[in-house]
Scaffold this motif. Sequence first.
Motif, PDB file in Angstrom:
ATOM      1  N   ASP A 221     -29.995  34.772 -32.730  1.00 53.53           N
ATOM      2  CA  ASP A 221     -30.628  35.222 -31.091  1.00 53.53           C
ATOM      3  C   ASP A 221     -30.969  34.344 -29.818  1.00 53.53           C
ATOM      4  OD1 ASP A 221     -31.477  38.551 -31.715  1.00 53.53           O
ATOM      5  OD2 ASP A 221     -32.398  38.269 -33.173  1.00 53.53           O
ATOM      6  N   CYS A 222     -30.772  33.623 -30.653  1.00 53.90           N
ATOM      7  CA  CYS A 222     -30.946  32.346 -29.904  1.00 53.90           C
ATOM      8  C   CYS A 222     -30.762  30.523 -30.387  1.00 53.90           C
ATOM      9  CB  CYS A 222     -31.873  31.915 -28.922  1.00 53.90           C
ATOM     10  SG  CYS A 222     -33.394  31.631 -29.795  1.00 53.90           S
ATOM     11  N   ASP A 223     -30.546  29.348 -29.984  1.00 56.42           N
ATOM     12  CA  ASP A 223     -30.411  28.395 -30.642  1.00 56.42           C
ATOM     13  C   ASP A 223     -32.007  28.075 -31.464  1.00 56.42           C
ATOM     14  OD1 ASP A 223     -28.782  26.319 -30.687  1.00 56.42           O
ATOM     15  OD2 ASP A 223     -29.726  25.689 -29.533  1.00 56.42           O
ATOM     16  N   PHE A 224     -32.806  28.558 -31.089  1.00 54.03           N
ATOM     17  CA  PHE A 224     -34.064  28.039 -31.674  1.00 54.03           C
ATOM     18  C   PHE A 224     -35.083  28.954 -32.360  1.00 54.03           C
ATOM     19  CE2 PHE A 224     -34.934  27.596 -26.425  1.00 54.03           C
ATOM     20  CZ  PHE A 224     -34.510  26.249 -26.178  1.00 54.03           C
ATOM     21  N   ASN A 225     -34.500  30.405 -32.772  1.00 54.53           N
ATOM     22  CA  ASN A 225     -34.194  31.257 -34.230  1.00 54.53           C
ATOM     23  C   ASN A 225     -33.266  30.517 -34.668  1.00 54.53           C
ATOM     24  OD1 ASN A 225     -36.230  32.673 -32.882  1.00 54.53           O
ATOM     25  ND2 ASN A 225     -35.255  34.250 -32.928  1.00 54.53           N
ATOM     26  N   GLN A 226     -32.710  29.411 -34.290  1.00 57.05           N
ATOM     27  CA  GLN A 226     -30.807  28.828 -35.462  1.00 57.05           C
ATOM     28  C   GLN A 226     -31.820  27.653 -36.093  1.00 57.05           C
ATOM     29  OE1 GLN A 226     -27.045  26.693 -35.077  1.00 57.05           O
ATOM     30  NE2 GLN A 226     -27.158  28.237 -33.463  1.00 57.05           N
ATOM     31  N   MET A 227     -32.650  27.304 -35.786  1.00 61.38           N
ATOM     32  CA  MET A 227     -32.919  26.393 -35.928  1.00 61.38           C
ATOM     33  C   MET A 227     -34.123  26.512 -36.936  1.00 61.38           C
ATOM     34  SD  MET A 227     -31.317  24.088 -35.275  1.00 61.38           S
ATOM     35  CE  MET A 227     -29.644  24.122 -34.073  1.00 61.38           C
ATOM     36  N   LEU A 228     -34.461  27.110 -36.313  1.00 63.28           N
ATOM     37  CA  LEU A 228     -36.250  27.602 -37.285  1.00 63.28           C
ATOM     38  C   LEU A 228     -35.404  28.614 -38.339  1.00 63.28           C
ATOM     39  CD1 LEU A 228     -38.454  28.885 -34.946  1.00 63.28           C
ATOM     40  CD2 LEU A 228     -38.818  26.925 -36.485  1.00 63.28           C
ATOM     41  N   GLY A 229     -33.544  28.712 -38.351  1.00 71.24           N
ATOM     42  CA  GLY A 229     -33.694  29.803 -40.013  1.00 71.24           C
ATOM     43  C   GLY A 229     -33.394  30.964 -39.566  1.00 71.24           C
ATOM     44  N   LEU A 230     -33.769  31.815 -38.493  1.00 66.45           N
ATOM     45  CA  LEU A 230     -34.349  32.970 -38.370  1.00 66.45           C
ATOM     46  C   LEU A 230     -32.494  33.924 -38.123  1.00 66.45           C
ATOM     47  CD1 LEU A 230     -37.706  32.759 -36.250  1.00 66.45           C
ATOM     48  CD2 LEU A 230     -37.408  33.727 -38.643  1.00 66.45           C
ATOM     49  N   PRO A 231     -32.207  34.764 -38.844  1.00 66.48           N
ATOM     50  CA  PRO A 231     -30.979  35.117 -38.351  1.00 66.48           C
ATOM     51  C   PRO A 231     -31.516  36.514 -38.011  1.00 66.48           C
ATOM     52  CG  PRO A 231     -31.289  35.193 -40.873  1.00 66.48           C
ATOM     53  CD  PRO A 231     -32.553  34.842 -40.003  1.00 66.48           C
ATOM     54  N   VAL A 232     -30.628  36.601 -37.162  1.00 63.42           N
ATOM     55  CA  VAL A 232     -30.468  38.113 -36.055  1.00 63.42           C
ATOM     56  C   VAL A 232     -30.995  39.107 -37.391  1.00 63.42           C
ATOM     57  CG1 VAL A 232     -28.625  37.585 -34.393  1.00 63.42           C
ATOM     58  CG2 VAL A 232     -28.493  38.709 -36.969  1.00 63.42           C
ATOM     59  N   SER A 233     -31.308  40.062 -36.553  1.00 64.97           N
ATOM     60  CA  SER A 233     -31.811  41.371 -37.408  1.00 64.97           C
ATOM     61  C   SER A 233     -31.170  41.970 -38.075  1.00 64.97           C
ATOM     62  CB  SER A 233     -32.167  43.359 -36.632  1.00 64.97           C
ATOM     63  OG  SER A 233     -32.302  43.997 -36.948  1.00 64.97           O
TER      64      SER A 233
ATOM     65  N   PRO B  18     -44.993  38.500 -17.948  1.00 64.67           N
ATOM     66  CA  PRO B  18     -44.340  39.555 -18.316  1.00 64.67           C
ATOM     67  C   PRO B  18     -42.430  39.589 -17.942  1.00 64.67           C
ATOM     68  CG  PRO B  18     -46.446  40.102 -17.857  1.00 64.67           C
ATOM     69  CD  PRO B  18     -46.271  38.998 -17.598  1.00 64.67           C
ATOM     70  N   ALA B  19     -42.829  39.093 -16.462  1.00 67.04           N
ATOM     71  CA  ALA B  19     -41.656  39.119 -15.406  1.00 67.04           C
ATOM     72  C   ALA B  19     -40.791  38.199 -16.174  1.00 67.04           C
ATOM     73  CB  ALA B  19     -42.423  38.923 -14.237  1.00 67.04           C
ATOM     74  N   ALA B  20     -41.038  37.015 -17.070  1.00 66.58           N
ATOM     75  CA  ALA B  20     -39.510  36.699 -17.981  1.00 66.58           C
ATOM     76  C   ALA B  20     -39.249  37.320 -18.483  1.00 66.58           C
ATOM     77  CB  ALA B  20     -40.797  35.479 -17.985  1.00 66.58           C
ATOM     78  N   LEU B  21     -39.494  38.074 -19.149  1.00 67.26           N
ATOM     79  CA  LEU B  21     -38.955  39.189 -19.879  1.00 67.26           C
ATOM     80  C   LEU B  21     -37.801  39.796 -19.803  1.00 67.26           C
ATOM     81  CD1 LEU B  21     -42.233  41.433 -21.543  1.00 67.26           C
ATOM     82  CD2 LEU B  21     -40.937  38.920 -22.916  1.00 67.26           C
ATOM     83  N   GLU B  22     -37.644  40.456 -18.175  1.00 64.40           N
ATOM     84  CA  GLU B  22     -36.175  40.811 -18.519  1.00 64.40           C
ATOM     85  C   GLU B  22     -35.231  39.936 -18.299  1.00 64.40           C
ATOM     86  OE1 GLU B  22     -36.481  43.394 -17.739  1.00 64.40           O
ATOM     87  OE2 GLU B  22     -38.037  43.648 -18.468  1.00 64.40           O
ATOM     88  N   GLY B  23     -35.268  38.527 -17.954  1.00 62.56           N
ATOM     89  CA  GLY B  23     -34.230  37.538 -17.839  1.00 62.56           C
ATOM     90  C   GLY B  23     -34.065  36.535 -19.325  1.00 62.56           C
ATOM     91  N   LEU B  24     -34.404  36.755 -20.414  1.00 59.56           N
ATOM     92  CA  LEU B  24     -34.867  36.209 -20.928  1.00 59.56           C
ATOM     93  C   LEU B  24     -32.657  36.191 -22.040  1.00 59.56           C
ATOM     94  CD1 LEU B  24     -37.620  36.528 -23.151  1.00 59.56           C
ATOM     95  CD2 LEU B  24     -38.277  35.124 -21.971  1.00 59.56           C
ATOM     96  N   MET B  25     -32.886  34.634 -22.177  1.00 55.29           N
ATOM     97  CA  MET B  25     -31.512  34.635 -22.589  1.00 55.29           C
ATOM     98  C   MET B  25     -31.002  35.242 -23.899  1.00 55.29           C
ATOM     99  SD  MET B  25     -31.391  30.983 -23.956  1.00 55.29           S
ATOM    100  CE  MET B  25     -33.011  30.152 -25.148  1.00 55.29           C
ATOM    101  N   CYS B  26     -32.061  35.952 -25.019  1.00 50.93           N
ATOM    102  CA  CYS B  26     -31.820  36.667 -26.105  1.00 50.93           C
ATOM    103  C   CYS B  26     -31.045  37.893 -25.736  1.00 50.93           C
ATOM    104  CB  CYS B  26     -32.638  36.832 -26.919  1.00 50.93           C
ATOM    105  SG  CYS B  26     -34.029  37.078 -26.393  1.00 50.93           S
ATOM    106  N   ARG B  27     -31.850  38.336 -24.214  1.00 52.09           N
ATOM    107  CA  ARG B  27     -30.792  39.833 -23.776  1.00 52.09           C
ATOM    108  C   ARG B  27     -29.614  39.642 -23.517  1.00 52.09           C
ATOM    109  NH1 ARG B  27     -35.077  42.576 -20.633  1.00 52.09           N
ATOM    110  NH2 ARG B  27     -34.434  44.839 -22.174  1.00 52.09           N
ATOM    111  N   ASN B  28     -28.975  38.638 -23.231  1.00 50.86           N
ATOM    112  CA  ASN B  28     -27.369  38.701 -23.329  1.00 50.86           C
ATOM    113  C   ASN B  28     -26.754  37.419 -23.808  1.00 50.86           C
ATOM    114  OD1 ASN B  28     -27.455  36.698 -21.469  1.00 50.86           O
ATOM    115  ND2 ASN B  28     -27.966  37.946 -19.839  1.00 50.86           N
ATOM    116  N   LEU B  29     -27.204  37.150 -24.989  1.00 52.82           N
ATOM    117  CA  LEU B  29     -26.641  35.644 -26.137  1.00 52.82           C
ATOM    118  C   LEU B  29     -26.353  36.104 -27.108  1.00 52.82           C
ATOM    119  CD1 LEU B  29     -27.187  31.750 -24.633  1.00 52.82           C
ATOM    120  CD2 LEU B  29     -27.543  33.131 -27.212  1.00 52.82           C
TER     121      LEU B  29
END
Lengths: 111, 325
Positions: B271-283, B249-260
């Motif tokens: 939300d990130c490059d990985f979502n991009q590759m999966l075809g998951l757009p932002v909300s 859970p401590a890693a949640l604060e620093g996740l790249m999707c929170r500032n990128l």
Amino acid sequence: MQDPYYRREHLAQFSAIGESRPDLAEKFFAYYGAVMGEGTLSAREKSLIALAVAHAIQCPYCIDAYTKGSLESGADLEQMTEAVHVATAIRGGASLVHGLQMRGHHDQLSM
Amino acid sequence: MPSCSVNRFEQALRKHGRGELAAERLDTLQVNVGRLCNQVCRHCHVDAGPHQTGADVNMGPEVAAIVERVVRSGAVRVLDLTGGAPELNPSFRRLVEAARDAGVHVMDRCNLSVLLQPGQEDLAAFLADRRVEVVASLPFYRRDRTDRQRGAGVFDQSLLGLRRLNELGYGSRDDLRLNLVYNPTGAFLPGDQHALEREFRRELTDGLGIAFHQLFCITNMPIARFAEWLHRSGNYESYMAVLANAFNPAALEGLMCRNLISVAPDGTLHDCDFNQMLGLPVSAHVPRHIREFDSAVLARRPVVTDSHCLGCTAGAGSSCGGAVT
């Protein structure tokens, strides 16, 4: 299917040993964590020692854990294989050096 | 690989009493300019390669012009260029120039061997002149493990690329940042980042005279080419279990999707490059294309997640800048 003596899932369930005498388990895991953390030896060196010991004591759980641990800490297959050879050499050497006891008994008993 | 039903990441959040993930600010525009690459790596999450030449998978000049406009507007502090080999996109240098003109920090996610490609002889000097931070992929400090993942001969080419950068001052000068990216060569997590950095320094700096600033450890995401390998090799379920068991859970604060925010070659936002590759757009509640870019709204968006997000929260956490805890 026959129930095997060794079960893969036991490695992930190791902490369940603390369901009885949690005070002892807590001491053991705290000690284990302190030993295996970074010290004057690197995490990679400690993982390779653990891997060698795992082979010496022939513990399948430890071989599983420290194959992965060695890879995670940056060791490669060459280094891991060398570590296993160290364990093998020490085990073999330990047998062989007892040959001097055998020789002593032989000489004692022989005319 | 998108899960059919269960979002194991959401399960982990709930188990630890955490609410849904949301962005907290917007510092970085990460732009994937396309899948064209001179390498074919076995773990590549974007399925990049020399065969990926189509207009559908590489950013064209129209979208690049919109990206340039956003960068020049001062809406972000960092432009993070990735691919494929981003340098092979014809708009790469124009985007770099635009960002530097606007005082925006630029990161180039470089595979190193591209520096040796025909037509790219001046690339290293171009990057140095513009003070571009180079984030260079080098999965291991030994030839065999690197070549097994990235292709025969890649390790030696990478060393040549690193030496070319070092000659220009990269790795030693503060204004010429050279960071290396390590990712495991299989179905296991990266070890401690500081400990691995010491190992890399011992082998690369002490052994081969290569200078670099930092090592970033990145966890392999269970998607695309790496997920295919996990399935083929029978490692998929055990790898997902490793990620879930190592949820931190401590890693949640620093996740790249929170500032990128991640921009796809066609301009769609993710939300990130990985979502991009999966075809998951932002909300669906926020702008979904770069032409509708609104930094204030995007900075507070809910983050779209799926089981693969466990890759970013395992152990010390993982982001484009390495461990996050």
